[in-house]
Design a protein around this motif. Structure first.
Motif, PDB file in Angstrom:
ATOM      1  N   UNK A 139       0.794  -1.233   0.000  1.00  0.00           N
ATOM      2  CA  UNK A 139       0.000   0.000   0.000  1.00  0.00           C
ATOM      3  C   UNK A 139       0.828   1.284   0.000  1.00  0.00           C
ATOM      4  N   UNK A 140       2.152   1.179  -0.196  1.00  0.00           N
ATOM      5  CA  UNK A 140       2.964   2.391  -0.331  1.00  0.00           C
ATOM      6  C   UNK A 140       3.043   2.753  -1.808  1.00  0.00           C
ATOM      7  N   UNK A 141       2.467   3.895  -2.150  1.00  0.00           N
ATOM      8  CA  UNK A 141       2.412   4.355  -3.531  1.00  0.00           C
ATOM      9  C   UNK A 141       3.517   5.371  -3.759  1.00  0.00           C
ATOM     10  N   UNK A 142       4.307   5.220  -4.832  1.00  0.00           N
ATOM     11  CA  UNK A 142       5.376   6.186  -5.108  1.00  0.00           C
ATOM     12  C   UNK A 142       4.809   7.596  -5.286  1.00  0.00           C
ATOM     13  N   UNK A 143       5.435   8.546  -4.652  1.00  0.00           N
ATOM     14  CA  UNK A 143       4.985   9.943  -4.759  1.00  0.00           C
ATOM     15  C   UNK A 143       5.448  10.541  -6.090  1.00  0.00           C
ATOM     16  N   UNK A 144       4.550  11.232  -6.760  1.00  0.00           N
ATOM     17  CA  UNK A 144       4.888  11.932  -7.987  1.00  0.00           C
ATOM     18  C   UNK A 144       4.984  11.073  -9.234  1.00  0.00           C
ATOM     19  N   UNK A 145       4.716   9.785  -9.124  1.00  0.00           N
ATOM     20  CA  UNK A 145       4.794   8.909 -10.304  1.00  0.00           C
ATOM     21  C   UNK A 145       3.497   8.978 -11.106  1.00  0.00           C
ATOM     22  N   UNK A 146       3.635   9.045 -12.413  1.00  0.00           N
ATOM     23  CA  UNK A 146       2.493   8.995 -13.318  1.00  0.00           C
ATOM     24  C   UNK A 146       2.602   7.698 -14.106  1.00  0.00           C
ATOM     25  N   UNK A 147       1.720   6.770 -13.836  1.00  0.00           N
ATOM     26  CA  UNK A 147       1.803   5.436 -14.439  1.00  0.00           C
ATOM     27  C   UNK A 147       1.070   5.384 -15.776  1.00  0.00           C
ATOM     28  N   UNK A 148       1.687   4.687 -16.706  1.00  0.00           N
ATOM     29  CA  UNK A 148       1.090   4.457 -18.021  1.00  0.00           C
ATOM     30  C   UNK A 148       0.837   2.970 -18.145  1.00  0.00           C
TER      31      UNK A 148
END
Length: 150
Positions: A139-148
């Motif tokens: 449940x730790x989501x990378x900060x600032x990442x935009x996933x494609x």
């Protein structure tokens, strides 16, 4: 006029280099698509003969990786967020976030990794030589990442 022609030549040359470099991520994408499809032949096709995966504190060959990729009732969908990349001759270095959504009829979970890859040009094709993968806590989501989505 000479400056304009020089600038146009520079733009054309820069664009063609950038266009060629865009396919450096292809073997990473191909490998994870093959994992999703449980396609061991395509997994092998994405890597070179010296491939190593440094997976969360373990060293895996392509055979080790293939041995953990087995058919199941789960569907895996891959998402990537490239942090940066650099090409030096016939070698490229890529840093990226990897997200997998794994689901079946009862459950859906997102898993995240911070990864890096070294790809090498073999003939006219880029192949994975090495990957390093660090799984993030649940449940730790990378900060600032935009996933494609793949």
């Amino acid at each position: 006029m000479k400056q304009v022609l020089t600038f146009i030549t520079f733009l054309i040359f820069s664009t063609s280099i950038h266009a060629k470099d865009n396919n450096i991520f292809t073997p990473v994408s191909d490998l994870f698509l093959a994992v999703s499809n449980v396609d061991h032949t395509q997994m092998r096709a994405a890597v070179d003969d010296s491939f190593l995966l440094l997976e969360h504190g373990e060293v895996w060959t392509i055979n080790d990786f293939i041995n953990v990729v087995k058919p199941s009732d789960f569907i895996r969908t891959n998402y990537f967020s490239v942090i940066n990349s650099r090409v030096v001759g016939d070698v490229a270095f890529i840093n990226y976030w990897n997200k997998a959504n794994i689901k079946n009829t009862e459950r859906s979970i997102d898993i995240y990794w911070l990864e890096s890859a070294v790809v090498s040009k073999v003939g006219d094709k880029w192949l994975l030589s090495q990957m390093h993968s660090t799984r993030l806590p649940q449940d730790e989501i990378p900060k600032g990442a935009t996933f494609i989505k793949q």
